[in-house]
Enzyme design. Sequence first.
Site, PDB file in Angstrom:
ATOM      1  N   ALA A  61       0.858  -1.183   0.000  1.00  0.00           N
ATOM      2  CA  ALA A  61       0.000   0.000   0.000  1.00  0.00           C
ATOM      3  C   ALA A  61       0.893   1.231   0.000  1.00  0.00           C
ATOM      4  O   ALA A  61       1.808   1.342   0.814  1.00  0.00           O
ATOM      5  CB  ALA A  61      -0.910   0.006   1.226  1.00  0.00           C
ATOM      6  N   CYS A  62       0.629   2.135  -0.935  1.00  0.00           N
ATOM      7  CA  CYS A  62       1.409   3.371  -0.976  1.00  0.00           C
ATOM      8  C   CYS A  62       0.470   4.539  -1.240  1.00  0.00           C
ATOM      9  O   CYS A  62      -0.741   4.359  -1.283  1.00  0.00           O
ATOM     10  CB  CYS A  62       2.522   3.295  -2.022  1.00  0.00           C
ATOM     11  SG  CYS A  62       1.935   3.319  -3.702  1.00  0.00           S
ATOM     12  N   ALA A  63       1.031   5.702  -1.431  1.00  0.00           N
ATOM     13  CA  ALA A  63       0.206   6.900  -1.584  1.00  0.00           C
ATOM     14  C   ALA A  63      -0.819   6.744  -2.707  1.00  0.00           C
ATOM     15  O   ALA A  63      -1.997   6.999  -2.502  1.00  0.00           O
ATOM     16  CB  ALA A  63       1.092   8.118  -1.819  1.00  0.00           C
TER      17      ALA A  63
END
Length: 106
Positions: free
Chosen positions: A9-11
């Site tokens: 999960a990232c921006a």
Amino acid sequence: MEKKVIMLACAAGMSTSLLVSKMQKAATEKGFDAEIFAVAAAEAQDYVEKQHVDVVLLGPQVRFMEADFKKKMEPKGIPVGVIPMADYGMMNGAKVLEFADTLMKG
């Protein structure tokens, strides 16, 4: 060994796509059966409600969400960790795969 599902999960789910392919390559080389994919952090919670996930790895840019993720994932028995900045920056798929494996083993 059963297939492991690793969610990054990232921006926005974009910057981790290269890391996902490097992790897939490392998994194939090691004979590690894994499904690895990236989502935007905002969508991660919804995804986990609908799909089985073995571990959640957070990109360094969303490390501030770690406590919130742990609180939501712990009851489901899903470990959460922040990808080490050096491994993320170098796009070291093998190291990040090892990190995910360590988290899954507890």
